[in-house]
Design a protein around this motif. Structure first.
Motif, PDB file in Angstrom:
ATOM      1  N   VAL A  17       0.875  -1.162   0.000  1.00 20.46           N
ATOM      2  CA  VAL A  17       0.000   0.000   0.000  1.00 20.46           C
ATOM      3  C   VAL A  17       0.915   1.214   0.000  1.00 20.46           C
ATOM      4  CG1 VAL A  17      -0.298  -0.075   2.522  1.00 20.46           C
ATOM      5  CG2 VAL A  17      -1.888   1.250   1.128  1.00 20.46           C
ATOM      6  N   ASP A  18       0.810   1.995  -1.040  1.00 23.89           N
ATOM      7  CA  ASP A  18       1.693   3.149  -1.245  1.00 23.89           C
ATOM      8  C   ASP A  18       3.162   2.760  -1.125  1.00 23.89           C
ATOM      9  OD1 ASP A  18      -0.540   4.653  -1.704  1.00 23.89           O
ATOM     10  OD2 ASP A  18      -0.472   5.732   0.189  1.00 23.89           O
ATOM     11  N   GLY A  19       3.493   1.589  -1.639  1.00 26.39           N
ATOM     12  CA  GLY A  19       4.880   1.124  -1.654  1.00 26.39           C
ATOM     13  C   GLY A  19       5.356   0.486  -0.362  1.00 26.39           C
ATOM     14  N   LEU A  20       4.503   0.432   0.664  1.00 27.19           N
ATOM     15  CA  LEU A  20       4.867  -0.149   1.956  1.00 27.19           C
ATOM     16  C   LEU A  20       4.158  -1.486   2.136  1.00 27.19           C
ATOM     17  CD1 LEU A  20       4.441   3.131   3.999  1.00 27.19           C
ATOM     18  CD2 LEU A  20       6.591   2.126   3.250  1.00 27.19           C
ATOM     19  N   PRO A  21       4.707  -2.392   2.940  1.00 27.96           N
ATOM     20  CA  PRO A  21       4.046  -3.689   3.144  1.00 27.96           C
ATOM     21  C   PRO A  21       2.614  -3.510   3.655  1.00 27.96           C
ATOM     22  CG  PRO A  21       6.248  -3.714   4.077  1.00 27.96           C
ATOM     23  CD  PRO A  21       5.970  -2.285   3.687  1.00 27.96           C
ATOM     24  N   ALA A  22       1.701  -4.233   3.026  1.00 25.73           N
ATOM     25  CA  ALA A  22       0.284  -4.128   3.374  1.00 25.73           C
ATOM     26  C   ALA A  22      -0.195  -5.406   4.062  1.00 25.73           C
ATOM     27  CB  ALA A  22      -0.532  -3.875   2.112  1.00 25.73           C
ATOM     28  N   ASP A  23      -1.297  -5.278   4.774  1.00 30.28           N
ATOM     29  CA  ASP A  23      -1.936  -6.404   5.439  1.00 30.28           C
ATOM     30  C   ASP A  23      -2.683  -7.206   4.373  1.00 30.28           C
ATOM     31  OD1 ASP A  23      -3.534  -8.169   6.866  1.00 30.28           O
ATOM     32  OD2 ASP A  23      -4.209  -6.677   8.316  1.00 30.28           O
ATOM     33  N   ALA A  24      -2.059  -8.262   3.898  1.00 31.27           N
ATOM     34  CA  ALA A  24      -2.613  -9.058   2.800  1.00 31.27           C
ATOM     35  C   ALA A  24      -3.977  -9.635   3.157  1.00 31.27           C
ATOM     36  CB  ALA A  24      -1.650 -10.167   2.418  1.00 31.27           C
ATOM     37  N   SER A  25      -4.165 -10.060   4.392  1.00 29.28           N
ATOM     38  CA  SER A  25      -5.449 -10.663   4.768  1.00 29.28           C
ATOM     39  C   SER A  25      -6.576  -9.642   4.686  1.00 29.28           C
ATOM     40  CB  SER A  25      -5.375 -11.283   6.167  1.00 29.28           C
ATOM     41  OG  SER A  25      -5.141 -10.289   7.145  1.00 29.28           O
ATOM     42  N   ARG A  26      -6.313  -8.401   5.056  1.00 29.39           N
ATOM     43  CA  ARG A  26      -7.343  -7.353   4.967  1.00 29.39           C
ATOM     44  C   ARG A  26      -7.681  -7.057   3.503  1.00 29.39           C
ATOM     45  NH1 ARG A  26      -9.683  -3.359   8.094  1.00 29.39           N
ATOM     46  NH2 ARG A  26     -10.253  -1.489   6.971  1.00 29.39           N
ATOM     47  N   ILE A  27      -6.675  -6.974   2.656  1.00 31.78           N
ATOM     48  CA  ILE A  27      -6.912  -6.702   1.234  1.00 31.78           C
ATOM     49  C   ILE A  27      -7.663  -7.860   0.598  1.00 31.78           C
ATOM     50  CG2 ILE A  27      -5.791  -6.382  -1.003  1.00 31.78           C
ATOM     51  CD1 ILE A  27      -3.600  -4.806   0.518  1.00 31.78           C
ATOM     52  N   GLU A  28      -7.255  -9.070   0.896  1.00 36.02           N
ATOM     53  CA  GLU A  28      -7.937 -10.235   0.343  1.00 36.02           C
ATOM     54  C   GLU A  28      -9.371 -10.328   0.843  1.00 36.02           C
ATOM     55  OE1 GLU A  28      -5.197 -13.414   1.198  1.00 36.02           O
ATOM     56  OE2 GLU A  28      -3.711 -12.539  -0.172  1.00 36.02           O
ATOM     57  N   GLN A  29      -9.612  -9.952   2.100  1.00 43.18           N
ATOM     58  CA  GLN A  29     -10.968  -9.944   2.638  1.00 43.18           C
ATOM     59  C   GLN A  29     -11.824  -8.923   1.891  1.00 43.18           C
ATOM     60  OE1 GLN A  29     -11.190  -9.121   6.843  1.00 43.18           O
ATOM     61  NE2 GLN A  29     -13.377  -9.496   6.938  1.00 43.18           N
TER      62      GLN A  29
END
Length: 175
Positions: A17-29
């Motif tokens: 998210v904006d080039g920073l590590p994102a919470d994959a589970s939240r995005i996938e949800q």
């Protein structure tokens, strides 16, 4: 929303998210919600109601891209009750109820989308852990066939590998 923009991108199998590590589970949800969402009714055809439903361009515009080309833009409005939001397509006057998407999930606060992991490793990857307790420097070294624990005051001693793996499991669970 409010001229803020967040970019979610998947690179090398990891979400950013904006080039920073994102919470994959939240995005996938969120994508899971979108895939199951459906339009249940039309709420309005009058552009004068855009502000009432919060589907004006000053609200949240969701742009779905595939290979850097926009597939679909949606303007997401306020909650329409429960797990539904008001939505409209840009350049269209119709406002619809989109069931299956929770409005609180779509937020402009980047902190809620960031990966807050403290550690991202498997226990099998740990080779050495150093920590301090009561002014003693501890040094846990995981070797191929043994685990040793030493301090700045005592020579390293062999320790139980099973208990060490359990300890390392606790550390990896911090994520």
């Amino acid at each position: 929303a409010g001229e803020k923009q967040m970019v979610f991108k998947q690179e090398n199998g990891k979400w950013l998210v904006d080039g920073l590590p994102a919470d994959a589970s939240r995005i996938e949800q969120f994508f899971e919600q979108l895939s199951k969402a459906s339009v249940t009714s039309r709420a309005s055809t009058n552009p004068e109601n855009f502000d009432r439903f919060e589907v004006d361009s000053k609200w949240v515009t969701l742009s779905l891209l595939k290979q850097n080309s926009i597939v679909q833009d949606l303007i997401l409005g306020k909650t329409a009750g429960g797990d539904a939001v008001y939505v409209r397509l840009p350049d269209r006057d119709e406002v619809y109820v989109l069931s299956g998407v929770q409005r609180y999930f779509v937020t402009e606060d980047i902190a809620t989308w960031r990966d807050r992991s403290l550690a991202d490793f498997e226990t099998s990857q740990a080779r050495r852990i150093q920590y301090a307790e009561n002014q003693i420097q501890w040094d846990l070294i995981v070797g191929k066939d043994s685990v040793t624990l030493g301090t700045n005051r005592l020579a390293p001693v062999s320790v139980d590998q099973e208990k060490t793996q359990s300890y390392l499991g606790s550390i990896t669970a911090l994520r």
